[in-house]
Design a protein around this motif. Sequence first.
Motif, PDB file in Angstrom:
ATOM      1  N   ALA A 197      -4.024 -10.405  -2.161  1.00  0.00           N
ATOM      2  CA  ALA A 197      -5.510 -10.394  -1.244  1.00  0.00           C
ATOM      3  C   ALA A 197      -5.538  -9.318  -0.335  1.00  0.00           C
ATOM      4  CB  ALA A 197      -5.723 -11.825  -0.813  1.00  0.00           C
ATOM      5  N   LYS A 198      -6.700  -8.546  -0.176  1.00  0.00           N
ATOM      6  CA  LYS A 198      -6.891  -7.400   0.493  1.00  0.00           C
ATOM      7  C   LYS A 198      -6.624  -7.652   2.056  1.00  0.00           C
ATOM      8  CE  LYS A 198     -10.248  -4.576  -2.248  1.00  0.00           C
ATOM      9  NZ  LYS A 198     -11.299  -3.918  -2.070  1.00  0.00           N
ATOM     10  N   HIS A 199      -6.148  -6.485   2.663  1.00  0.00           N
ATOM     11  CA  HIS A 199      -6.133  -6.488   4.203  1.00  0.00           C
ATOM     12  C   HIS A 199      -7.600  -6.144   4.509  1.00  0.00           C
ATOM     13  CE1 HIS A 199      -2.006  -6.175   5.944  1.00  0.00           C
ATOM     14  NE2 HIS A 199      -1.654  -6.320   4.622  1.00  0.00           N
ATOM     15  N   GLN A 200      -7.974  -6.627   5.590  1.00  0.00           N
ATOM     16  CA  GLN A 200      -9.397  -6.355   6.151  1.00  0.00           C
ATOM     17  C   GLN A 200      -9.461  -4.647   6.123  1.00  0.00           C
ATOM     18  OE1 GLN A 200      -9.842  -8.259   9.846  1.00  0.00           O
ATOM     19  NE2 GLN A 200     -10.109 -10.404   8.777  1.00  0.00           N
ATOM     20  N   ASN A 201      -8.279  -4.123   6.510  1.00  0.00           N
ATOM     21  CA  ASN A 201      -8.305  -2.623   6.595  1.00  0.00           C
ATOM     22  C   ASN A 201      -7.083  -2.203   5.762  1.00  0.00           C
ATOM     23  OD1 ASN A 201     -10.817  -1.714   8.055  1.00  0.00           O
ATOM     24  ND2 ASN A 201      -9.778  -2.797   9.768  1.00  0.00           N
ATOM     25  N   LYS A 202      -6.917  -0.770   5.744  1.00  0.00           N
ATOM     26  CA  LYS A 202      -5.978  -0.232   4.918  1.00  0.00           C
ATOM     27  C   LYS A 202      -4.496  -0.558   5.322  1.00  0.00           C
ATOM     28  CE  LYS A 202      -8.916   3.936   4.552  1.00  0.00           C
ATOM     29  NZ  LYS A 202      -9.192   5.217   4.850  1.00  0.00           N
ATOM     30  N   PRO A 203      -3.442  -1.169   4.425  1.00  0.00           N
ATOM     31  CA  PRO A 203      -2.312  -1.402   4.612  1.00  0.00           C
ATOM     32  C   PRO A 203      -1.559   0.120   4.695  1.00  0.00           C
ATOM     33  CG  PRO A 203      -2.677  -1.816   2.133  1.00  0.00           C
ATOM     34  CD  PRO A 203      -4.047  -1.621   2.851  1.00  0.00           C
ATOM     35  N   ARG A 204      -0.477  -0.060   5.666  1.00  0.00           N
ATOM     36  CA  ARG A 204       0.131   1.127   5.501  1.00  0.00           C
ATOM     37  C   ARG A 204       1.633   1.063   5.310  1.00  0.00           C
ATOM     38  NH1 ARG A 204      -3.038   5.894   6.845  1.00  0.00           N
ATOM     39  NH2 ARG A 204      -5.149   5.246   7.799  1.00  0.00           N
ATOM     40  N   THR A 205       2.165  -0.309   5.266  1.00  0.00           N
ATOM     41  CA  THR A 205       3.609  -0.189   5.180  1.00  0.00           C
ATOM     42  C   THR A 205       3.784  -1.691   4.663  1.00  0.00           C
ATOM     43  OG1 THR A 205       5.449  -0.467   6.491  1.00  0.00           O
ATOM     44  CG2 THR A 205       3.699  -1.099   7.535  1.00  0.00           C
ATOM     45  N   LEU A 206       5.200  -1.745   3.884  1.00  0.00           N
ATOM     46  CA  LEU A 206       5.331  -2.998   3.447  1.00  0.00           C
ATOM     47  C   LEU A 206       7.275  -3.098   3.359  1.00  0.00           C
ATOM     48  CD1 LEU A 206       6.359  -2.607   0.307  1.00  0.00           C
ATOM     49  CD2 LEU A 206       3.821  -2.837  -0.044  1.00  0.00           C
ATOM     50  N   SER A 207       7.622  -4.344   3.121  1.00  0.00           N
ATOM     51  CA  SER A 207       8.770  -4.445   3.511  1.00  0.00           C
ATOM     52  C   SER A 207       9.441  -5.765   2.722  1.00  0.00           C
ATOM     53  CB  SER A 207       9.511  -4.435   4.724  1.00  0.00           C
ATOM     54  OG  SER A 207      11.025  -4.565   4.482  1.00  0.00           O
ATOM     55  N   PHE A 208      10.459  -5.980   2.011  1.00  0.00           N
ATOM     56  CA  PHE A 208      10.761  -7.308   1.295  1.00  0.00           C
ATOM     57  C   PHE A 208      11.782  -7.904   2.307  1.00  0.00           C
ATOM     58  CE2 PHE A 208       9.354  -5.659  -2.692  1.00  0.00           C
ATOM     59  CZ  PHE A 208       8.882  -6.705  -3.543  1.00  0.00           C
ATOM     60  N   SER A 209      11.807  -9.308   2.291  1.00  0.00           N
ATOM     61  CA  SER A 209      12.846  -9.846   3.226  1.00  0.00           C
ATOM     62  C   SER A 209      14.355  -9.822   2.466  1.00  0.00           C
ATOM     63  CB  SER A 209      12.468 -11.322   3.348  1.00  0.00           C
ATOM     64  OG  SER A 209      12.690 -12.152   1.923  1.00  0.00           O
ATOM     65  N   PRO A 210      15.370  -9.773   3.286  1.00  0.00           N
ATOM     66  CA  PRO A 210      16.574  -9.747   2.542  1.00  0.00           C
ATOM     67  C   PRO A 210      16.933 -10.594   1.220  1.00  0.00           C
ATOM     68  CG  PRO A 210      16.899  -9.970   5.097  1.00  0.00           C
ATOM     69  CD  PRO A 210      15.269 -10.379   4.560  1.00  0.00           C
ATOM     70  N   ASP A 211      16.420 -11.805   1.568  1.00  0.00           N
ATOM     71  CA  ASP A 211      16.466 -12.742   0.118  1.00  0.00           C
ATOM     72  C   ASP A 211      15.453 -12.683  -0.908  1.00  0.00           C
ATOM     73  OD1 ASP A 211      13.914 -13.943   1.308  1.00  0.00           O
ATOM     74  OD2 ASP A 211      15.005 -15.672   1.990  1.00  0.00           O
ATOM     75  N   SER A 212      14.633 -11.484  -0.788  1.00  0.00           N
ATOM     76  CA  SER A 212      13.550 -11.181  -1.719  1.00  0.00           C
ATOM     77  C   SER A 212      12.405 -12.015  -1.954  1.00  0.00           C
ATOM     78  CB  SER A 212      14.045 -10.886  -2.972  1.00  0.00           C
ATOM     79  OG  SER A 212      15.069  -9.781  -3.096  1.00  0.00           O
ATOM     80  N   THR A 213      12.366 -13.164  -1.045  1.00  0.00           N
ATOM     81  CA  THR A 213      11.168 -14.124  -1.172  1.00  0.00           C
ATOM     82  C   THR A 213       9.875 -13.798  -0.563  1.00  0.00           C
ATOM     83  OG1 THR A 213      12.118 -15.367   0.879  1.00  0.00           O
ATOM     84  CG2 THR A 213      13.025 -16.053  -1.449  1.00  0.00           C
ATOM     85  N   LEU A 214      10.008 -12.873   0.429  1.00  0.00           N
ATOM     86  CA  LEU A 214       8.735 -12.505   1.282  1.00  0.00           C
ATOM     87  C   LEU A 214       8.577 -11.270   1.245  1.00  0.00           C
ATOM     88  CD1 LEU A 214       9.616 -14.979   4.688  1.00  0.00           C
ATOM     89  CD2 LEU A 214       8.114 -15.375   2.614  1.00  0.00           C
ATOM     90  N   ILE A 215       7.226 -10.740   1.652  1.00  0.00           N
ATOM     91  CA  ILE A 215       6.913  -9.573   1.739  1.00  0.00           C
ATOM     92  C   ILE A 215       6.022  -9.374   2.995  1.00  0.00           C
ATOM     93  CG2 ILE A 215       5.371  -7.759   0.856  1.00  0.00           C
ATOM     94  CD1 ILE A 215       5.747  -9.044  -1.802  1.00  0.00           C
ATOM     95  N   ALA A 216       6.722  -8.468   3.893  1.00  0.00           N
ATOM     96  CA  ALA A 216       5.836  -8.371   5.211  1.00  0.00           C
ATOM     97  C   ALA A 216       4.790  -6.964   4.920  1.00  0.00           C
ATOM     98  CB  ALA A 216       6.613  -8.033   6.207  1.00  0.00           C
ATOM     99  N   SER A 217       3.757  -6.861   5.334  1.00  0.00           N
ATOM    100  CA  SER A 217       2.700  -5.817   5.490  1.00  0.00           C
ATOM    101  C   SER A 217       2.000  -5.542   6.770  1.00  0.00           C
ATOM    102  CB  SER A 217       1.804  -5.978   4.221  1.00  0.00           C
ATOM    103  OG  SER A 217       1.046  -7.048   4.478  1.00  0.00           O
ATOM    104  N   GLY A 218       1.795  -4.315   7.009  1.00  0.00           N
ATOM    105  CA  GLY A 218       1.078  -3.839   8.015  1.00  0.00           C
ATOM    106  C   GLY A 218      -0.009  -2.859   7.917  1.00  0.00           C
ATOM    107  N   GLY A 219      -0.839  -2.840   8.582  1.00  0.00           N
ATOM    108  CA  GLY A 219      -1.917  -1.875   8.389  1.00  0.00           C
ATOM    109  C   GLY A 219      -2.952  -1.699   9.622  1.00  0.00           C
ATOM    110  N   ASP A 220      -3.940  -0.918   9.250  1.00  0.00           N
ATOM    111  CA  ASP A 220      -4.938  -0.639  10.294  1.00  0.00           C
ATOM    112  C   ASP A 220      -5.757  -2.045  10.713  1.00  0.00           C
ATOM    113  OD1 ASP A 220      -4.583   1.952   9.581  1.00  0.00           O
ATOM    114  OD2 ASP A 220      -6.319   2.378   8.648  1.00  0.00           O
ATOM    115  N   ASP A 221      -5.348  -2.990  10.309  1.00  0.00           N
ATOM    116  CA  ASP A 221      -6.178  -4.267  10.909  1.00  0.00           C
ATOM    117  C   ASP A 221      -5.404  -4.622  12.136  1.00  0.00           C
ATOM    118  OD1 ASP A 221      -4.023  -5.484   9.576  1.00  0.00           O
ATOM    119  OD2 ASP A 221      -5.138  -6.709   8.250  1.00  0.00           O
ATOM    120  N   GLU A 222      -4.327  -3.901  12.355  1.00  0.00           N
ATOM    121  CA  GLU A 222      -3.616  -4.368  13.602  1.00  0.00           C
ATOM    122  C   GLU A 222      -2.597  -5.696  13.488  1.00  0.00           C
ATOM    123  OE1 GLU A 222      -5.945  -4.351  16.913  1.00  0.00           O
ATOM    124  OE2 GLU A 222      -6.867  -2.586  16.665  1.00  0.00           O
ATOM    125  N   THR A 223      -2.534  -5.860  12.220  1.00  0.00           N
ATOM    126  CA  THR A 223      -1.626  -7.196  11.961  1.00  0.00           C
ATOM    127  C   THR A 223      -0.513  -7.061  11.051  1.00  0.00           C
ATOM    128  OG1 THR A 223      -2.670  -8.050   9.992  1.00  0.00           O
ATOM    129  CG2 THR A 223      -3.641  -8.691  11.988  1.00  0.00           C
TER     130      THR A 223
END
Length: 696
Positions: free
Chosen positions: A172-198
Motif C-alpha cells: 500500500a502507498k506511502h502518503q508521500n514518496k518512500p526514500r528507503t527500505l530495509s529487511f529485518s535480519p529474519d527476512s519477515t519484516l520490511i521497514a520503509s521511510g519517506g517524505d511522510d516523516e514516518t
Amino acid sequence: MTSVLGLITFQQYRRAEASRKEAVTEEIKALSASSNALFTLKQEFQALIQGLHAGRQLQAATWLDPETRLQVTSTLGKAVYFVREHNRLEGHTGWIRQASFSPDGQTIATASGDRTVKLWKRDGSLLHTLKGHRDGVYAVAFSPDGQTIASASLDGTIKLWRRDGTFLITLAKHQNKPRTLSFSPDSTLIASGGDDETVKLWKRDGSLIKTLKGHRDAVFDVTFSRDGTIASASLDGTIKLWKQDGTLLKTIQGQGRAVSGVSFSPDGQTLASADLDHNVRLWKRDGTLLKTLKGHQDAVYGVSFSPDGRMIASAGADKVVKLWSPDGTLLATLVGHTSQANGVSFSPDGQTIASAGQDQTVKLWQRANSLMTIFVGHSAEANSVSFSPTGKLVASASNDNTIKLWKPDGTLVRTLKGHDGAVYWVTFSPDGQALASAGYDKTVKLWKPDGTLLKTLEGHRNLVNQVSFSPDGQTLASGSKDRTVKLWKRDGTLIKTLKGHQGVLYGVTFSPDGQMIASASADKTVKLWKRDGTLIKTLQGHGSAVRSVSFSPDGQMIASASEDKTVKLWKRDGTLINTLTGHSDLVNGVSFSHDGQMIASASDDRTVRLWKRDGTPIAILTGYEQGVFGLSFSPDDKTLATSSDDRRVILWNLTGLNLNSLLQESCSWLRDYLETNPNADRDDRQFCNSLPQSKD
C-alpha cells in the motif's frame, strides 16, 4: 633496369616503414601521455585502459629505444598498481540511487531514476530489468534469505519481486514518496521511510503492521541491526532507534542540519551517520558521539560499514567515495564518478565496494589491490621504513614524532612514542629483538618490538639522521648534523666518535662483514672507516651532498645517492664503477636487495627507480604525490617498502614489473569489464583473451 627499379622499390619501402614506425611511436607516446594525464586527475581506471592501449602497441614496437620503453612501461605499471575501480555497471538511462548485493554476493540490484531496477551478475552481466514503477526507484534491497527483492519508488509504492525478477506484490502507498527500505535480519519484516516523516513496518505479504512517528522531516535512511533494532535517519537532523513494536528507544541529535544515511556496525554497538553538512559521524548506541570524520567537500549521502567492521565507506555530492578506519583515519579516496555519488555498499565478503552515481553508473571498487598495500596513519612526512628480519613487521618513522609498527597487510600493530621531535630513521636489529630510531631531539633510542623503550643514547650535539646496527647486532653507528659518526655499544656506552666530514652526516652503514663503516655527507663525499675509527678512504665524485650509502650483500660494492640526481656505484677499494642517471631531482635513498641483484633508489622527483647490479634500468615506480625517502626490501626481495613526504608507506609487489607481466595483470584486472561492458574496446578484449590469465 630491373635492379634500379628494385632499388627504388626498396628505398620506397624503407621510407614507408620509417614513416609507419614514426607514426606508431608517436601514437604510443600520446597514449602514454594520456594515461599519465588521467592518472593525475585520479581517473585510474581510464588511465589503465589507455596504458593498456599503449602497452599493446609497445609490445610490437621492438625498435623503440630503452628509455622510451621504460617510461611507457612505468606509466602502465603506475595505473596497474594504483587502480581500485574493477568494473562498472552501465545501462541505466537515469540517475542511480542505490546498489545492493544479494546475500551470496553473486547478484547486484540497482535502483534508478529511469523507473527500473536492474539485476546484474557480479561480473557485470545484465540479468533482468524489473519494470513496473511509474517514477524513479530510490531504494532496493535483498531479503537476508536471498529470495525476495524490495524496491521503493518516488511513485509512492514499494514493490516485491522474486530473485528471478518475477513481480510479487505492491505494498500500500506511502502518503508521500518512500526514500528507503530495509529487511529485518529474519527476512519477515520490511521497514520503509519517506517524505511522510514516518517509518512503516510491513509483513512480506504486504500487511502494514506499524507506523512509527516522531520525525519532523523526511526519513532518508532506515536499517536494522543484527538484534532487530531499527535505526532511522531524517532530514530533521536526528537518528532514532526503535524496537520492532514501535517503542522509541533513543533519539540521537545528529549535530548536522540533516542526516541522510545511517549504518550499524556488524556487532550493532556503533552507528555511522552521513549528513548534509559534509560529515560522517560515529556514535555509540547510547548516543555518545565517538568521532566526526571530516574530508568530504560536500553533502554526504551514503554510509556503510564493511562486514568485518574494519572499514567504513561514505559517498557524497563531491563525486567521491571515501574509505575510513573506525578510528577516523582516512584510508583512501576513490575518484571516478563524474557526478555525485548517491549510495555505497559492501559485498558480503567485504572485498568489493559498489557506489551508485548520479552519472548513471555503478562503480565496483576492490577494497585492495594485491600488487600494492598502502599504510595510512602517519600525520606528517614518513621518513624511513624497515622490514623486520622475518618480514612479519614493518616499521616506519615520521615527522609526526612517532614510529609505527605494521603487519605487511597494512594493519597497524602499535605506535611508539618517546622522541621529542621528528623521527628520521628506524631500523631493526639483525636478530629482530630491537629497533633503533634516530631523531631531531639529538638522540638514538632503542626499543623492544612490543614498544618498550630500552635505552636512549645521548651525545650528539645536533639532530641524528640515521642509525645502523652492525651485522652481529652489538654495535650501533649514528650519523648526525653535528658532522660526526658515533659508535655505541648496544647497552648505550659510547665507543668512539668519528670526525672528518665537513658537512652534515646523512647516512651511515656497516659493511656485511662488520669490518667497515661507510658514511655519507653534505660535503659531497662518502668516507670509509675501519671499525676502530681509522679513516680508510674518501670517495669523491658527486657534485652535491650525498644523502645515502649502502653496501651490497657480498660487501664488494657500495652505492651512494646524491643531491646531484645520481646514484654512483663503487668498488670496496673506492674505484668508481658506474654512475646511474635518470632521476630528475635529488636522490634521497639507495638500497641493495638481499640477493644483491637489484638496486632501488628513491628521489624527490616522486619516483623510485629499480636497477640491475650493473646499472641497467629495470623499472620506475611512480604515483607518489611527493618526494620519496625510505626504502626497504623484504627478506625474500619480493616486496619493496617505501616511505614518502605524502605521509604514506607503500609496499610494492616486485614479482611482475616487465611489460608482459604488466599487460597480463592489466587484462586480469579488466577482465570482467572487457567481457561484459558494452562500451569496452573490442580490440582490448581480443588482445586480453589471447593472453594467459594471471592469478587473482
